[in-house]
Write an enzyme that holds these catalytic residues in place. Structure first.
Site, PDB file in Angstrom:
ATOM      1  N   LYS A  85      46.357  44.354  27.850  1.00 23.56           N
ATOM      2  CA  LYS A  85      45.301  44.024  28.813  1.00 23.56           C
ATOM      3  C   LYS A  85      43.915  44.175  28.172  1.00 23.56           C
ATOM      4  CE  LYS A  85      46.944  47.073  31.740  1.00 23.56           C
ATOM      5  NZ  LYS A  85      48.139  47.487  30.970  1.00 23.56           N
ATOM      6  N   THR A  86      43.696  45.288  27.478  1.00 26.47           N
ATOM      7  CA  THR A  86      42.394  45.489  26.816  1.00 26.47           C
ATOM      8  C   THR A  86      42.193  44.434  25.741  1.00 26.47           C
ATOM      9  OG1 THR A  86      42.738  47.848  27.156  1.00 26.47           O
ATOM     10  CG2 THR A  86      40.956  47.225  25.669  1.00 26.47           C
ATOM     11  N   ASP A 130      38.819  49.084  32.933  1.00 27.84           N
ATOM     12  CA  ASP A 130      40.213  49.505  32.804  1.00 27.84           C
ATOM     13  C   ASP A 130      40.546  50.394  34.008  1.00 27.84           C
ATOM     14  OD1 ASP A 130      42.659  49.692  31.652  1.00 27.84           O
ATOM     15  OD2 ASP A 130      42.054  50.928  29.951  1.00 27.84           O
ATOM     16  N   THR A 179      47.404  49.148  35.990  1.00 31.33           N
ATOM     17  CA  THR A 179      48.850  49.323  35.854  1.00 31.33           C
ATOM     18  C   THR A 179      49.486  49.324  37.244  1.00 31.33           C
ATOM     19  OG1 THR A 179      48.367  51.680  35.809  1.00 31.33           O
ATOM     20  CG2 THR A 179      48.840  50.643  33.690  1.00 31.33           C
ATOM     21  N   ARG A 238      52.256  48.150  21.825  1.00 29.49           N
ATOM     22  CA  ARG A 238      51.641  49.414  21.372  1.00 29.49           C
ATOM     23  C   ARG A 238      52.708  50.335  20.789  1.00 29.49           C
ATOM     24  NH1 ARG A 238      48.555  51.918  25.750  1.00 29.49           N
ATOM     25  NH2 ARG A 238      46.714  50.993  24.812  1.00 29.49           N
TER      26      ARG A 238
END
Ligand SMILES: Nc1ncnc2c1ncn2[C@@H]1O[C@H](COP(=O)(O)OP(=O)(O)OP(=O)(O)O)[C@@H](O)[C@H]1O
Length: 358
Positions: A85-86, A130, A179, A238
């Site tokens: 997302k980032t 975020d 999330t 990640r």
């Protein structure tokens, strides 16, 4: 949470308490992790692996807005942690050639915090928030007006004499990441012109991510080695990148310096990542569910307390993957372990295997 930018860590006071210095240590560890991640971040949509339909839809939104010479609609990105997302927010700014401002819901606890950010934006800037579901309610209401009318109502005074002074702000694009999109109030959700849900990645996509990362890091990796890591990465880039670095350590210290299948298997055994990619938290949740609660149903809070974690961590980090892999089902009465969970742990529900003392 990735920041590279304006996340504030305030420690307050000059003398650090034990908890604060522990927090400092974890902030330092986080920044090492962040730096490692930043080096591997794709810079454009063309480099972003997987999530084909979200990328396709997003590129249309961006291209059309650029063609009209307008700022694109606000974008909401949802999905479990570590899926990009980032990274996508950074890509949006870079595709638009616009500056990017980063902040997070927990950092915006007062309407004034948000007013300060909004009033200092440049024309066309991309504002990334975020964990937007954790923003304070008063700030959220200010955001509605800013998103819709590019205006901030600054309230001066208190009580019946308070007045709102409207302040025009430059047109901007908000990229919100969450999330837990279910926690976003409908008025906020409705103000996003585009919502992209990021899903867990396939093993093939993760192999692709790993090859790209290995190349950037100058790591020699075999196809079998990256496949082994990909299948144990919980569908998350990640985690794939993190495991790649840990397998590289093993290969360097105890192996031949090459990330191959043998190195991957040995390193992942050391780091307690099992064949299906479950880590200690995942297995802890399943084990408690099966052995202490007979497979459930059990409520989230009770489960989290028994595992020794925050309910939010269990719900956003462990659960989505365990549900997707068919180890847990969520029912109105609580979480239930499936037959696959019992089998994976090598337990037999009929025998009431391994009961833990209550
Ligand atoms: N599609 C992708 N292709 C290649 N690498 C990716 C992709 N998505 C994510 N990554 C890698 O995974 C790392 C984590 O991604 P990112 O920080 O964007 O996740 P996130 O969804 O914002 O997580 P969080 O919710 O915890 O903030 C990045 O450093 C990036 O290198």
């Amino acid at each position: 949470m990735e920041t590279d930018g304006s996340f504030e860590v305030s420690l307050g006071g000059s003398e650090l308490t034990g908890a604060e210095s522990q927090r400092l240590t974890s902030v330092n560890a986080d920044s090492v992790e962040r730096a490692a991640e930043a080096a591997l971040r794709p810079k454009g949509l063309g480099e972003f692996v997987g999530q084909a339909s979200v990328c396709d839809q997003l590129s249309l939104v961006l291209e059309a807005a650029q063609g009209r010479g307008r700022v694109p609609d606000h974008v909401l990105l949802s999905g479990p942690p570590g899926l990009g997302k980032t990274t996508l927010a950074m890509i949006i700014a870079s595709e638009l050639g616009s500056p990017l401002r980063l902040t997070s819901g927990p950092a915006v606890q007062h309407a004034g915090d948000l007013a300060a950010i909004l009033s200092s934006l440049e024309e066309g800037e991309v504002l990334f928030v975020d964990e937007i579901h954790r923003m304070a309610r008063a700030a959220e209401e200010m955001l509605y007006v800013a998103m819709e009318d590019f205006r901030v109502d600054v309230v001066v005074g208190k009580g019946p004499g308070a007045t709102a002074i409207p302040l025009e702000i430059p047109a901007f694009t908000l990229v919100g990441a969450t999330t837990r999109s279910g926690l976003l109030p409908a008025p906020l959700r409705d103000r996003f012109g585009f919502t992209g849900h990021l899903d867990f990645y396939s093993s093939d996509d993760l192999v692709h991510v790993l090859h790209r990362s290995a190349k950037l890091l100058g790591i020699e990796a075999t196809a079998r080695g990256t496949e082994e890591i990909a299948t144990r990465s919980r569908g998350t880039p990640r985690i794939a990148n993190r495991l790649l670095r840990r397998v590289r350590d093993w290969a360097q210290v105890r192996g031949e310096g090459i990330v191959d299948q043998k190195a991957a298997k040995a390193a992942l055994a050391v780091y307690e990542v099992d064949m299906r990619g479950l880590d200690r938290l995942d297995r802890g949740v399943l084990e408690i569910l099966c052995t202490r609660f007979g497979g459930g149903p059990v409520g989230l809070n009770t489960l989290a307390v028994s595992v020794g974690e925050e309910p939010e961590t269990v719900e956003t980090v462990a659960e989505p993957f365990l549900v997707r892999e068919g180890f847990i089902s969520r029912t109105p009465r609580g979480r239930i372990a499936t037959a696959a969970a019992w089998k994976h742990l090598g337990l037999n529900p009929e025998r009431g295997d391994n009961p833990l003392p209550l």
